[in-house]
Design an enzyme around this catalytic site. Structure first.
Site, PDB file in Angstrom:
ATOM      1  N   PHE A 147     -11.880  -7.132  13.669  1.00  0.00           N
ATOM      2  CA  PHE A 147     -10.721  -7.565  12.888  1.00  0.00           C
ATOM      3  C   PHE A 147     -10.377  -6.512  11.830  1.00  0.00           C
ATOM      4  CE2 PHE A 147      -9.094  -9.974   9.116  1.00  0.00           C
ATOM      5  CZ  PHE A 147      -7.864 -10.309   9.656  1.00  0.00           C
ATOM      6  N   GLN A 148      -9.112  -6.152  11.770  1.00  0.00           N
ATOM      7  CA  GLN A 148      -8.588  -5.147  10.836  1.00  0.00           C
ATOM      8  C   GLN A 148      -9.329  -3.811  10.945  1.00  0.00           C
ATOM      9  OE1 GLN A 148      -8.234  -6.911   6.858  1.00  0.00           O
ATOM     10  NE2 GLN A 148      -6.167  -7.565   7.370  1.00  0.00           N
ATOM     11  N   LYS A 177     -17.778  -1.143   5.054  1.00  0.00           N
ATOM     12  CA  LYS A 177     -18.121  -2.196   4.094  1.00  0.00           C
ATOM     13  C   LYS A 177     -19.627  -2.297   3.852  1.00  0.00           C
ATOM     14  CE  LYS A 177     -16.983  -6.850   2.654  1.00  0.00           C
ATOM     15  NZ  LYS A 177     -16.166  -8.064   2.885  1.00  0.00           N
ATOM     16  N   MET A 217      23.948   9.502   3.517  1.00  0.00           N
ATOM     17  CA  MET A 217      23.825  10.813   4.155  1.00  0.00           C
ATOM     18  C   MET A 217      24.108  10.733   5.653  1.00  0.00           C
ATOM     19  SD  MET A 217      23.449  13.974   3.520  1.00  0.00           S
ATOM     20  CE  MET A 217      22.515  14.414   2.070  1.00  0.00           C
ATOM     21  N   GLU A 260       0.824  -1.221   0.000  1.00  0.00           N
ATOM     22  CA  GLU A 260       0.000   0.000   0.000  1.00  0.00           C
ATOM     23  C   GLU A 260       0.853   1.264   0.000  1.00  0.00           C
ATOM     24  OE1 GLU A 260      -2.567  -3.217   1.920  1.00  0.00           O
ATOM     25  OE2 GLU A 260      -0.508  -2.489   2.205  1.00  0.00           O
TER      26      GLU A 260
END
Length: 657
Positions: free
Chosen positions: A195-196, A245, A557, A133
């Site tokens: 969940f999630q 959802k 760096m 993602e």
């Protein structure tokens, strides 16, 4: 950026939960602009009419009304009947189609599955499937940065949504228009630690320009229109839409003519600049002896107006990291980049100037160093579209809160009407002497490849026309210094956030937005490996992304800072295999091979030109692993919090400090 507001309890029955910050960050740029021709459907437009209650010279008296219209040349034809119910996910996808979206970067999951099913039913939207993602949101940024159009990414709930966080923060700091859509658990399960489930609206409240939790399926058309308008108007930025959802699954008949509800936001958008303020700026210009332009990302959409202003005045131009390309780097009036790793002559010009024209900039610490010493001899004119930036770090003598394009057009009009002859030849001669005395340079040690040389060769072989993306670190600064950018939106880098792993996914977005363009990710081994999985994406999509990997086996760096300020004590900055330091580890060619991407390695300076030419000539994606010494330092360098007098111009990791 403004701080987050306190959490708010929404009234019972509220159909929409959203968050605004105060003051709302407006934009550095507003008008979509592309570096290459594209066949893109224009987004639905908003006609903004400004009626002045007094004279046009008083912008504060303007009353703004908003009338949504559809671009007359593009009549949208829905695949559904006018009264045919369809799922919320299909309404969402059609709303994206109506905004002119052609490409999205979406990774599926349980809570966004319905959206992906709806995407398969769209005949106009292509999904470029990232392999993470974060790759998706950085690709959406690359798309937006290179085209000027809003980038769209989609993720599922929970870990999918939280993987977008770095990209949203990056887009917020660099003023990039993106719309991020996340799936969410069903409404009845919100707040139950399902969940999630993560409260992504709360998580992203302070790193988005605005965000929404959709609680009514009928709100989807309006919310999507508002999201795109917010992302692209004023000071652009990221907007997030969180869609539960059950909303995605609910059947409804959409009302596409809903008006947007942004009264407060619209009232705070900057108005046309006052003529009196612009006259005052022209007067200061004519009175000055040593003026210098300090231009940033806010000038990306007004490059032509900026060039005309320089043509009329002959004032030299110093650019920020974000502003590279707004004025051609190879022009004799270009001082290139200023700031911590800017040129000696750009920083000299600001230090000695008597007038600093700060256009579309925010006086970032990497530019100013010690604020009190920055442009201490100069009167300061600050023009920016975001009122929150004016006076935030450095108090200007004259300030204008306006769209940069409108302000520059107004200033140019006044200059043309006056026909005044401005002569800064003595000042330009002084700066030319500095250019000759302190050019950007580097040393060569035997057969070792100076990283700066590899970038110079790339610049020559692409005639300075490639779209360049980078990760973050030394390679990023060398790419800013040694590639000569000709136009805006050619240079895509994570400026404010400094997010490693940005280069490859941003190149994916740029390649999708600009088919036919040469897109090169100049990357470091540390940054590259953070999103190395996107090699799979460039292979599957057959995107012609070229990767010039400057591999020094270290976090370059950080190593430079260790060399300069920590007696070269290595604190976990070696990225190779300590048990076998003579071997290159990891073998980047094997990553490329695993993903079906052609790759080669070059270790000697004499072979660099042929290797880069082969990379450019090979169709499709290609990785060139350029082995460079880790002792190289990015110079010049003004230490953090330092001033021009503290500038370092000599030395590298082969020297003890």
């Amino acid at each position: 950026m403004a701080a987050a507001t306190a959490n708010t309890a929404f009234p019972k029955g509220s159909s929409l939960a959203s968050s605004f910050k105060t003051p709302i960050p407006f934009s550095k740029s507003t008008i979509p602009f592309s570096t290459s021709p594209q066949k893109l459907t224009p987004p639905r437009s908003l006609r903004i009419s400004i009626s002045l209650s007094q004279s046009s010279s008083n912008p504060r008296s303007a009353a703004t009304t908003v009338t949504p219209i559809t671009a007359p040349s593009v009549e949208f034809i829905s695949r559904y009947g006018p009264d045919e119910p369809r799922k919320g996910a299909d309404i969402l996808v059609e709303a994206l189609e109506r905004e002119g979206v052609k490409d999205v970067f979406a990774y599926p999951g349980g809570a966004s599955l319905e959206i992906h099913q709806a995407l398969t039913r769209s005949k106009t939207i292509r999904n470029v499937l990232p392999r993470h993602e974060q790759g998706g949101v950085f690709a959406a940024e690359g798309y937006a940065r290179s085209s000027g159009l809003p980038g769209v990414c989609i993720a599922t709930s929970g870990p999918g949504a939280t993987n977008l966080v770095s990209g949203l923060a990056d887009a917020m700091l660099d003023s990039i228009p993106i719309v991020a859509i996340t799936g969410q658990v069903p409404r009845r399960m919100i707040g139950t630690d399902a969940f999630q489930e993560t409260p992504i609206v709360e998580v992203t409240r302070s790193i988005t320009k605005h965000n929404y939790l959709v609680l009514d399926v009928d709100d989807i058309p309006r919310i999507v229109r508002e999201a795109f308008f917010l992302a692209t108007s004023g000071r652009p930025g990221p907007v997030l839409i969180d869609v539960p959802k059950d909303i995605q699954q609910q059947l409804a008949v959409p009302t596409w003519s809903q008006p947007i509800k942004l009264t407060g936001y619209m009232s705070r958008l900057p108005k046309a600049p006052s003529e009196a303020h612009l006259e005052q700026i022209v007067r200061l210009v004519s009175e000055s002896k040593k003026p210098v332009l300090y231009v940033g990302g806010g000038c990306l959409n007004s490059s032509e107006e900026l060039k005309r202003f320089v043509e009329l005045t002959g004032i030299p131009v110093a650019s920020t990291l974000m502003g590279l390309g707004t004025f051609p780097s190879s022009d004799e009036l270009s001082l290139q980049m200023l700031g911590m790793h800017g040129t000696v002559y750009a920083n000299y010009a600001v230090d000695k100037s008597d007038l600093l024209l700060a256009f579309g900039v925010r006086f970032d610490d990497r530019v100013t160093g010690k604020l009190e010493a920055f442009a201490s001899r100069a009167k300061i004119v600050h023009i920016d579209i975001d009122s929150a930036e004016i006076g935030k770090n450095k108090q200007p003598h004259v300030s204008v809160c306006s769209d940069m394009k409108l302000a520059l057009k107004g200033i140019n009009r006044i200059l043309e009407s006056k026909g005044a002859k401005l002569d800064y030849s003595a000042w330009r001669q002084e700066l030319n002497e500095q250019k000759l005395k302190y050019p950007l340079n580097y040393k060569t040690f035997g057969e070792a490849i100076p990283p700066q040389y590899a970038i110079q060769v790339l610049d020559e072989l692409t005639s300075g026309n490639a779209i360049i993306t980078t990760g973050v670190g030394q390679h990023q600064m060398w790419a800013a210094q040694f590639y000569k950018y000709k136009k805006p939106r050619q240079w895509l880098t994570s400026g404010g956030l400094g997010a490693m792993g940005f280069g490859l996914p941003a190149a994916i977005g740029a390649a999708v937005a600009n088919p036919g363009a040469v897109v090169v990710d100049i990357d470091g081994d540390g940054s590259f490996i953070m999103n190395v999985q996107e090699l799979a994406t460039i292979h599957v999509e057959n995107l012609p992304v070229k990767i010039l990997l400057l591999n020094n086996q270290h976090l370059g760096m950080v190593v430079q800072w260790e060399d300069r300020f920590y007696k070269a004590n290595r604190a976990h900055t070696y990225l190779g295999d300590p048990s076998n330091e003579s071997e290159i580890f990891p073998n980047m060619l094997k990553f490329a091979e695993a993903c079906g991407v052609p790759a080669a390695r070059v270790t000697r300076k004499e072979d660099v030109r042929a290797a880069i030419q082969k990379m450019l000539d090979t169709p499709g994606p290609y990785l060139l692993d350029v082995i460079v010494p880790h002792q190289e330092h990015v110079l010049p360098m003004i230490p953090s919090g330092g001033a021009f007098k503290d500038m370092i111009t000599e030395g590298d990791g082969r020297t003890k400090y």
